[in-house]
Motif scaffolding. Sequence first.
Motif, PDB file in Angstrom:
ATOM      1  N   PHE A  57     -40.146 -94.821  -3.279  1.00  0.00           N
ATOM      2  CA  PHE A  57     -39.493 -94.855  -4.585  1.00  0.00           C
ATOM      3  C   PHE A  57     -38.042 -95.319  -4.437  1.00  0.00           C
ATOM      4  N   ALA A  58     -37.344 -94.778  -3.446  1.00  0.00           N
ATOM      5  CA  ALA A  58     -35.965 -95.188  -3.198  1.00  0.00           C
ATOM      6  C   ALA A  58     -35.914 -96.662  -2.804  1.00  0.00           C
ATOM      7  N   GLY A  59     -36.895 -97.076  -2.003  1.00  0.00           N
ATOM      8  CA  GLY A  59     -36.943 -98.478  -1.596  1.00  0.00           C
ATOM      9  C   GLY A  59     -37.128 -99.412  -2.778  1.00  0.00           C
ATOM     10  N   LEU A  60     -38.003 -99.020  -3.715  1.00  0.00           N
ATOM     11  CA  LEU A  60     -38.212 -99.835  -4.909  1.00  0.00           C
ATOM     12  C   LEU A  60     -36.930 -99.955  -5.729  1.00  0.00           C
ATOM     13  N   THR A  61     -36.215 -98.836  -5.847  1.00  0.00           N
ATOM     14  CA  THR A  61     -34.967 -98.843  -6.602  1.00  0.00           C
ATOM     15  C   THR A  61     -33.974 -99.824  -5.978  1.00  0.00           C
ATOM     16  N   LEU A  62     -33.892 -99.814  -4.658  1.00  0.00           N
ATOM     17  CA  LEU A  62     -32.957-100.703  -3.965  1.00  0.00           C
ATOM     18  C   LEU A  62     -33.411-102.152  -4.029  1.00  0.00           C
ATOM     19  N   ILE A  63     -34.717-102.371  -3.911  1.00  0.00           N
ATOM     20  CA  ILE A  63     -35.242-103.740  -4.011  1.00  0.00           C
ATOM     21  C   ILE A  63     -34.961-104.315  -5.396  1.00  0.00           C
TER      22      ILE A  63
END
Length: 239
Positions: A57-63
């Motif tokens: 989820f954090a990765g998606l936010t950053l992407i």
Amino acid sequence: MKTKIGEWKSGIKNGIPIAMGYFAVSFTFGILAKQAGLNPFEAVLMSVTNLTSAGQFAGLTLIASAAAIVEIAVTQLIINSRYFLMSFALSQKIDPNTPVFHRLIMAYGITDEVFGVSIAVPGKLSPYYAYGLMSVAVPGWALGTLFGVISGNILPPRMISALSIALFGMLLAVIIPPAKGNKILTGLIVISMVLSLVFAELQILQSISSGVKIIILTILIAGIAAVVFPVKEHTHEYE
């Protein structure tokens, strides 16, 4: 004494409930991945190589915010650092003569749920039991992601919007049970939420990316909590 095949089958049996839960949660992740612009292959690859809802989820936010690769990597390292501790704990349950390649494969498949089931196994933990858990848990997570991405192209916007909050519900389900009856943990959760809101709204911090904010908050809150509220050491036997 169970054979290797027997241990593997036992792991599969105990891993089926995990796989079913993973499918439901990763379905939501797939929808969010679609909204972030990932295609089915990219979303499934992310699920297969990451295996962590909070990290993904954090990765998606950053992407979605076009963060730098280094920033994403550091954020993932911090968010998923709890798996170091789980690996240390499980290392006490496996035979000391277990080859390194078995240890590496087992480490890849460690998640909160897999750890919880594995640590409860009486006696020594067989790598083949862990492989049984992974044989259904990992596909369950990957398939849920795939179907979520595909559904993002089919389901109406209102339904997608409703399903997208399921991941937040799962995250709440992770933090609320441990916080019950623990005033320190409850206080830290509330402080984390408040500081996250402050960091998001303060104009002076608008130039800082979301990934850096996550890193700063995690290190700051966890570091202060470790100093002010140290956990007393206990001797654990995993036999």
